[in-house]
Write a protein that holds these residues in place. Structure first.
Motif, short mmCIF file in Angstrom:
data_model
loop_
_atom_site.label_atom_id
_atom_site.label_comp_id
_atom_site.label_asym_id
_atom_site.label_seq_id
_atom_site.Cartn_x
_atom_site.Cartn_y
_atom_site.Cartn_z
N ASP A 51 62.55 11.13 41.90
CA ASP A 51 63.00 11.79 43.13
C ASP A 51 63.86 13.02 42.78
N ASN A 79 64.89 16.51 45.19
CA ASN A 79 65.45 15.23 45.62
C ASN A 79 65.30 15.09 47.13
N GLY A 81 65.67 11.93 48.63
CA GLY A 81 66.35 10.72 49.08
C GLY A 81 65.46 9.51 48.90
N LYS A 82 66.10 8.36 48.77
CA LYS A 82 65.37 7.15 48.43
C LYS A 82 64.28 6.78 49.43
N LYS A 214 74.47 6.02 43.90
CA LYS A 214 74.38 7.33 44.57
C LYS A 214 74.80 7.21 46.01
N ARG A 219 77.55 8.88 52.25
CA ARG A 219 76.12 8.73 52.34
C ARG A 219 75.76 7.43 53.07
#
Ligand code: UDP
Ligand code: MG
Length: 336
Positions: A51, A79, A81-82, A214, A219
């Protein structure tokens, strides 16, 4: 449906963002599990989704792919995000089931055969539920606890408590999930929304193998907002109720003011009350506006209809030394 597919394929999907130190520790464990499952009639492979890492994760992954033909690699253009990284990975699993795992070893790969066993019993969504979380601060545990409780209250979609992304999805659950193309993706909610046969599997969550989380406080807060706004309009309704109650209160107060003026005359007093009322109403209105803004902003982002992600490199399994131009197939946006 307790249908056992003839040749069962399982793809382990792992989103990795700056996990260069964990992955070399994790992959041998996964490889052992895959070896063991091969004897049990399961053709397993791993799909690592990089990612947009900046710490050499991609080079580490290339090393892993060079040493293991069951490894495929996908690298996103930045990136995202998950949630998006997982989506990109799951989009590529068009055959067999998918198992989602964290790259940091917090979800023990050794338990995968137990997920598979439940899948073979006919479950479509086998999700790991944490009975304990090692190596995490009490603040994180507490906020996580509160978050799941609030979500369960607010959302009609089931979001099981203490359940993350560690789960196995059957082919039909994957096919369903692939059709949900919203930009704001709260995966835990989406998994619940698609329905099918669900079962939870209790497990102990380990500490990270290396590196740091992270998901800091900020977040996580945004993540929680995402969850609430994606699966519930209760905050909007709350604004209505607050409005109704303030209006009722204001009406009663007005009656009282008028009656008082009629009985005792009006001596222009009540400056403090006036200020209090004005400030209170102003505050309530701003909060309500903010709530509307949260939803409106999401609506705006959805309306742009952008693709969810872009693929930078794609390396399918079974090739020794990886390089590669992205296959047209990998950047396709299913269902869009
Ligand atoms: N991750 C990702 N993209 C991001 C942030 C995280 O793919 O922008 C991955 C990360 O590499 C890990 C998983 O998501 O595999 C969970 O992240 P982390 O361990 O930091 O979160 P926590 O377990 O503390 O909730
Ligand atoms: Mg983690």
């Amino acid at each position: 449906m307790s249908g056992v597919l003839p040749a069962e394929r399982l793809t382990i999907v792992i989103a990795a963002f700056d996990e260069a130190r964990s992955l070399p520790l994790l992959h041998p464990r996964i490889a052992m599990v895959m070896d063991a499952m091969a004897g049990d009639g399961i053709a397993a492979g791993v799909l690592y989704v990089d990612d947009g890492s900046a710490d050499g994760t991609w080079e580490v992954l290339q090393g892993l792919a060079a040493g293991d033909r069951r490894v495929s690699l996908l690298r996103l253009s930045r990136n995202f995000g998950k949630e998006i990284a997982l989506t990109a990975g799951l989009d590529l699993v068009t055959e067999g089931a998918a198992m989602i795992l964290d790259a940091d070893g917090q979800d023990p790969p050794e338990l995968i055969p137990r997920f598979v066993a439940l899948w073979r019993q006919g479950y479509d969504d086998v999700h790991g539920t944490r009975v304990s979380r090692e190596g995490e601060r009490w603040t994180k545990k507490l906020t996580a606890h509160l978050f799941y409780r609030v979500m369960q209250r607010l959302a009609k979609t089931p979001v099981p408590a203490d359940t993350g992304d560690y789960r196995l999805l059957s082919p039909r659950a994957l096919a369903a999930l692939r059709q949900l193309r919203e930009r704001h993706r709260f995966m835990k909610g989406l998994f619940g929304w698609i329905g099918f046969n669900r079962v939870s599997l209790p497990y102990e969550r380990n500490a990270r193998l290396a590196g740091r989380t992270k998901f800091g406080f900020w977040r996580l807060w945004n993540f929680a907002l995402e969850g609430v706004t994606s699966f519930s309009t209760a905050p909007l309704r709350l604004a209505t109720y607050v409005g109704v109650f303030t209006a009722l209160g204001a009406f009663a107060f007005a009656l009282w003011v008028i009656a008082k003026a009629m009985l005792f005359g009006d001596r222009v007093a009540g400056w403090p009350t006036m200020m209090a009322v004005i400030l209170f109403l102003g505050g309530v209105q701003l909060v309500a506006l903010g709530v509307i803004g949260e939803y409106l902003g999401r609506l705006y982002e959805e309306s742009k209809q952008r693709p969810l992600y872009f693929v930078r490199d794609w390396h399918p399994a079974g090739q020794g030394a990886p390089v590669g131009a992205p296959a047209a197939d990998a950047s396709r946006i299913a269902g869009a």
